[in-house]
Write a protein that holds these residues in place. Structure first.
Motif, PDB file in Angstrom:
ATOM      1  N   UNK A  85       0.408  -0.997  -0.056  1.00  0.00           N
ATOM      2  CA  UNK A  85       0.307  -0.202   0.075  1.00  0.00           C
ATOM      3  C   UNK A  85       0.926   1.026   0.010  1.00  0.00           C
ATOM      4  N   UNK A  86       2.285   1.400   1.148  1.00  0.00           N
ATOM      5  CA  UNK A  86       2.398   2.468   0.926  1.00  0.00           C
ATOM      6  C   UNK A  86       3.783   2.567   0.071  1.00  0.00           C
ATOM      7  N   UNK A  87       3.659   1.089  -0.746  1.00  0.00           N
ATOM      8  CA  UNK A  87       5.337   1.659  -1.512  1.00  0.00           C
ATOM      9  C   UNK A  87       4.502   2.099  -3.110  1.00  0.00           C
ATOM     10  N   UNK A  88       2.445   1.841  -3.325  1.00  0.00           N
ATOM     11  CA  UNK A  88       2.097   2.279  -4.332  1.00  0.00           C
ATOM     12  C   UNK A  88       1.826   3.731  -3.822  1.00  0.00           C
ATOM     13  N   UNK A  89       1.312   4.020  -3.121  1.00  0.00           N
ATOM     14  CA  UNK A  89       1.912   5.754  -2.890  1.00  0.00           C
ATOM     15  C   UNK A  89       2.466   6.556  -3.079  1.00  0.00           C
ATOM     16  N   UNK A  90       3.644   6.038  -2.301  1.00  0.00           N
ATOM     17  CA  UNK A  90       4.746   7.464  -2.288  1.00  0.00           C
ATOM     18  C   UNK A  90       5.678   6.214  -3.330  1.00  0.00           C
ATOM     19  N   UNK A  91       5.755   5.400  -3.395  1.00  0.00           N
ATOM     20  CA  UNK A  91       6.867   5.138  -5.235  1.00  0.00           C
ATOM     21  C   UNK A  91       8.106   4.857  -4.398  1.00  0.00           C
ATOM     22  N   UNK A  92       8.051   4.513  -2.432  1.00  0.00           N
ATOM     23  CA  UNK A  92       9.502   4.136  -2.015  1.00  0.00           C
ATOM     24  C   UNK A  92       9.180   3.089  -0.957  1.00  0.00           C
ATOM     25  N   UNK A  93       9.638   2.723  -0.508  1.00  0.00           N
ATOM     26  CA  UNK A  93       9.873   1.180   0.334  1.00  0.00           C
ATOM     27  C   UNK A  93      10.256   1.997   2.060  1.00  0.00           C
ATOM     28  N   UNK A  94      10.534   3.597   1.668  1.00  0.00           N
ATOM     29  CA  UNK A  94      11.120   3.739   3.428  1.00  0.00           C
ATOM     30  C   UNK A  94      10.723   5.231   3.747  1.00  0.00           C
ATOM     31  N   UNK A  95       8.858   5.463   2.921  1.00  0.00           N
ATOM     32  CA  UNK A  95       7.990   5.989   3.584  1.00  0.00           C
ATOM     33  C   UNK A  95       6.757   5.563   4.359  1.00  0.00           C
ATOM     34  N   UNK A  96       6.096   6.408   5.201  1.00  0.00           N
ATOM     35  CA  UNK A  96       4.747   5.849   5.428  1.00  0.00           C
ATOM     36  C   UNK A  96       4.094   7.282   6.117  1.00  0.00           C
ATOM     37  N   UNK A 128      -5.436  -3.106  -3.134  1.00  0.00           N
ATOM     38  CA  UNK A 128      -4.879  -2.617  -2.580  1.00  0.00           C
ATOM     39  C   UNK A 128      -4.030  -1.830  -3.255  1.00  0.00           C
ATOM     40  N   UNK A 129      -3.231  -2.066  -4.025  1.00  0.00           N
ATOM     41  CA  UNK A 129      -2.829  -1.431  -5.800  1.00  0.00           C
ATOM     42  C   UNK A 129      -3.898  -0.165  -6.007  1.00  0.00           C
TER      43      UNK A 129
END
Length: 856
Positions: A349-360, A383-384
């Motif tokens: 979910x967060x990867x799709x929103x922010x296009x990065x793995x280190x952001x929530x 989710x996507x």
């Protein structure tokens, strides 16, 4: 039946045929009009079925859809008029008195019938004029020339390609599942490794079956044998079948992928299907191959493909994906694809929103994001899709207000203007589009239940019976037909099993939130069902056919009387809403009425209930009803009566004999007397649950003579100490009984030759063992039940003599030619009360939670 597609046609056409019989003595001109109506409606039914085959994302022209809606409404109106006519005619024939008053009443009745027949003639002429108008519009809009649109292959293939070439960041949670599938494919002893092995990945749309199959395929096709330094597989291929397969195209694609050089021009070949299969078999005969057959919808299609996949004992492997459990079972080893875990869901979910793995998301969005993910239920597609709605590149602010708006929209149909939402809807809706009309109706009916609600199978099927959704089939009861419908929805992954009974049948189920969202949206579009929730706007459609009141808003008391309720056929009322309900006279054509757990319903409401002549389904379970009046005989069409858990103090009235269409009567904890003799006349009764003070020979005589009784549950209040067991033999044959359940202090019965010869399931629930073992010779005669397949025994307390009882039963089972399975369960009465109370509380919490969601 197929109501959402053809309106009331399924029940209307037989009624039109009935009107033509001499029984109703209609004038010759009226009979001619009815024959015209019947022919026209049959033609229109065919056109409606044709229109219904268009996929959801490619609907027919708006004018055609308006025509279809008008025909459905017309069918409802005509059936309503016919029902009113039939009931009024038949009501006048019930008085069989030979007194002078009876003569006067009969004379007046004949005059009244004449007026009724005249009125039906006028109504039919009015309907005929409407039909002519609709028929002219049908010709004008060229309805019959509307092409039957198949599922858009290009659209779905494009979506499937996107699954094959997903970014690495979108393959969250795939590694573990890939390892499990590879293990199923590759592990085993040396002999089994050489044989062809098939693994079928099964799950509903959007769960990631194609993505997983492709991940396994990409891993295995590059693996190298340590000894030979060559790849494990000589050739590989990945082909998609889809809903409307072109088998020649599929086989040509398979050949081209297996050897691109040899079959470079295969698409230009004029080979037929059989020739292509033979070519594939010849090519694969001496090779070890890896092939993926993606998205199979039909067992027959798999059978055709299987002929091409020769097993030459070189260790070849095949992966299939499907939404249909039957297909997976036929293909080979089943891998049930599960939703993503909470951890993987958040990561994706967060990867799709922010296009990065280190952001929530920030703290103020954490709770709403958790709510969103819960509703997505671990489905990657959902989710996507929702993640894309919240994606930062869409230029929308990451505010609590915006995220909450998206979350609330998930419960009532997402905004279809967004491309990703359209794609998700296409993938989910293809399963709906593929359903036959009768299953579409049954699936849409499930939109009544709130999200996360655990649905009891038996209750659901009987509701379908009352609604008239089930079509009679030769040699099967309506309930058995409903079981078939239910199993089809399970098989197609549109319902998820929750609990199984001791014979491994699904006893309760669940609708995934994303499927629930789809059918809620479709139900709203079709005016199929209207739910009034806690905070929903009260905008009842002008001709709503089903109404569920799940609110305690005081304004409803003023709102309902202003609405047109004369078309409502099904009414469900929650406990908190009952006091706001207007008189039932507002519902003249009501078929089903559900007052489950409405404590405010008491004996004072019987007059209104018994005036509902068309009623097929009545649930008073958990109400304050303490008696059943003679007037219940007015409900001559009643099929299902559920008064479990009510405290009925009086015997059933003899007018029960007038309920000649009863299929189910549930009255456990309701009546403590003997089985009345007149119950013998209930020739259609399929299922009966009853509480008795004691069980005697007269009770057995009545129950054993019921010709259609298939399920019987008896609860006996008092033990039968000092009395010999009753023998169930040829004197009490129970000719159709397949399921028998007894709860008592002792086992009052012993089985002999000729009794219960069709019994398949026997459930015995004993209060205590001390009373049970009063008989010196504990014999039940289980060996005499030649069709018995399952026995379940429950003890409500631990006791040292339990093993004595069960061992005695095992000896009889051992000599039963059918070798039935035995299940023994021990639990205390206190534990049982706690379990039941907890189940009721959790169910109520889930329902209230669902109602609150509806309110949002």
């Amino acid at each position: 039946m197929a109501e959402v597609v053809t309106g009331a046609m399924g029940t209307l056409l037989p009624k039109l045929a009935d009107l033509l019989t001499e029984e109703y003595n209609l004038q010759r001109g009226v009979r001619g009009e009815i024959m015209f109506l019947k022919a026209e409606m049959e033609s229109m039914e065919t056109a409606l079925l044709k229109i219904s085959q268009a996929p959801i994302d490619e609907p027919p022209d708006i004018q055609v859809r308006l025509w279809a809606k008008a025909v459905r409404e017309l069918s409802y109106d005509l059936e309503d008029n016919i029902d009113k006519f039939m009931v009024r005619i038949e009501a006048g024939e019930q008085d069989k008195s030979h007194s002078f008053k009876g003569f006067i009443d009969k004379s007046l009745s004949l005059l009244t019938k004449g007026k009724i027949r005249h009125k039906i003639g006028i109504d039919i002429k009015d309907i005929k004029s409407r039909i002519k108008e609709i028929s002219e519009r049908r010709d004008r809009y060229k309805v019959d020339s509307v092409p039957v649109a198949k599922t858009t292959r290009q659209t779905l293939d494009t979506l499937r390609l996107s699954a094959l070439y997903k970014k690495a960041t979108e393959l969250v949670g795939t590694d573990e599942k890939r390892f499990e599938v590879v293990k199923m494919l590759m592990e085993g002893d040396e002999v089994s490794k050489k044989l062809l092995r098939v693994v079928s990945i099964v799950g509903f749309g959007g769960l990631g079956k194609t993505t997983l199959a492709n991940a396994v395929y990409n891993k295995l096709k590059v693996q190298v044998d340590i000894t030979s330094k060559k790849r494990h597989f000589d050739c590989t291929a990945f082909v998609s079948v889809s809903l409307n397969p072109n088998m020649e195209r599929i086989f040509k694609s398979l050949l081209h992928q297996l050897d691109k050089q040899k079959y470079e021009n295969i698409n230009e070949a004029t080979w037929g299907e059989l020739q292509l299969i033979e070519e594939i078999r010849t090519f694969l005969a001496d090779k070890r191959y890896l092939i993926v057959i993606d998205d199979i919808w039909d067992k027959g299609v798999w059978e055709n493909i299987k002929y091409a996949l020769i097993d030459s004992e070189h260790g070849s492997r095949v992966i299939t994906t499907t939404r249909i459990l039957d297909v997976a079972q036929q293909a080979g080893g089943i891998y049930r694809l599960k939703p993503l875990s909470d951890v993987h869901s958040r990561k994706l979910f967060y990867q799709r929103i922010y296009e990065t793995t280190d952001k929530s998301p920030p703290n103020e969005l954490v709770e709403v994001s958790q709510n969103i993910l819960k509703r997505c239920g671990g489905v990657p597609l959902a989710i996507l899709t929702i993640g894309s709605l919240l994606s930062s590149k869409k230029g929308r602010s990451h505010t609590h207000e915006h995220w909450s708006k998206v979350y609330k929209s998930m419960g009532s149909g997402l905004d279809n203007s967004h491309d990703d939402v359209k794609n998700m809807r296409r993938i989910l809706s293809v399963s709906y589009s593929d359903l036959p009309p009768h299953l579409k109706t049954c699936l849409l009916h499930l939109s009544w239940y709130p999200e996360d609600y655990e649905i009891e199978t038996e209750q659901l099927i009987w509701k379908w019976v009352g609604e008239g959704f089930l079509k009679k089939e030769q040699g099967r009861s309506l309930y058995e037909v409903g079981e078939g419908y239910f199993e089809e929805l399970i098989n197609k992954s549109l319902l998820e099993p929750v609990k199984f009974d001791h014979v491994n049948k699904v006893s309760s189920c669940h609708v995934h939130d994303m499927v629930h969202d789809l059918i809620t949206s479709l139900s709203n579009e079709e005016n199929f069902l209207t739910t009034v929730g806690c905070q929903q706007p009260m905008d009842l459609p002008c001709k709503s056919r089903r109404l569920s009141i799940q609110t305690n808003i005081k304004e409803v008391a003023n709102w309902l009387p202003t609405m047109s309720l004369s078309h409502v056929r099904s009414l469900t009322v929650s406990g908190s809403a009952f006091c706001l309900l207007p008189t039932l006279e507002c519902f003249p054509v009501l078929r089903t009425l559900d007052f489950t757990d409405c404590k405010q319903v008491d004996n004072n409401h019987w007059k209104d209930i018994c005036s509902l002549f068309h009623l097929r389904y009545l649930s008073l379970k958990g109400t304050s009803i303490t008696k059943i009046p003679r007037e219940i005989g007015n409900l001559k069409f009643l099929q299902v009566l559920d008064i479990r858990s009510t405290n009925i103090q009086e015997e059933l009235p003899s007018t029960f004999i007038q309920l000649t269409q009863l299929l189910l009567v549930h009255m456990i904890n309701s009546i403590a007397g003997a089985v009345p003799r007149w119950m013998c006349s209930l020739s259609t009764l399929f299922s009966l649950s009853i509480t008795l003070e004691t069980l005697g020979e007269e009770d057995l005589h009545v129950l054993g003579s019921l010709p259609s009784l298939s399920e019987l549950y008896i609860q006996v209040k008092k033990s039968t100490q000092g009395r010999d067991r009753l023998v169930v033999g040829s004197d009490y044959p129970f000719p159709c009984l397949t399921r028998f359940s007894v709860k008592s202090h002792t086992m009052e019965l012993r089985f002999a030759e000729g009794g219960m010869q069709n019994l398949q399931t026997l459930c015995l629930n004993f209060y205590d063992v001390d009373t049970l073992i009063q008989f010196d010779d504990f014999t039940l005669g289980l060996e005499k039940l030649s069709s018995l397949g399952h026995i379940k025994v429950m003890f409500n307390e631990k006791h040292e003599k339990i093993s004595t009882v069960t061992n005695a039963m095992k000896k009889e089972i051992d000599i039963n030619r059918n070798k039935p399975n035995l299940t023994v369960e021990v639990r205390s009465e206190i534990q049982e009360k706690v379990r039941v109370a907890l189940y009721v509380e959790l169910s109520a919490m889930a329902f209230i939670k669902g109602v609150k969601k509806l309110g949002h």
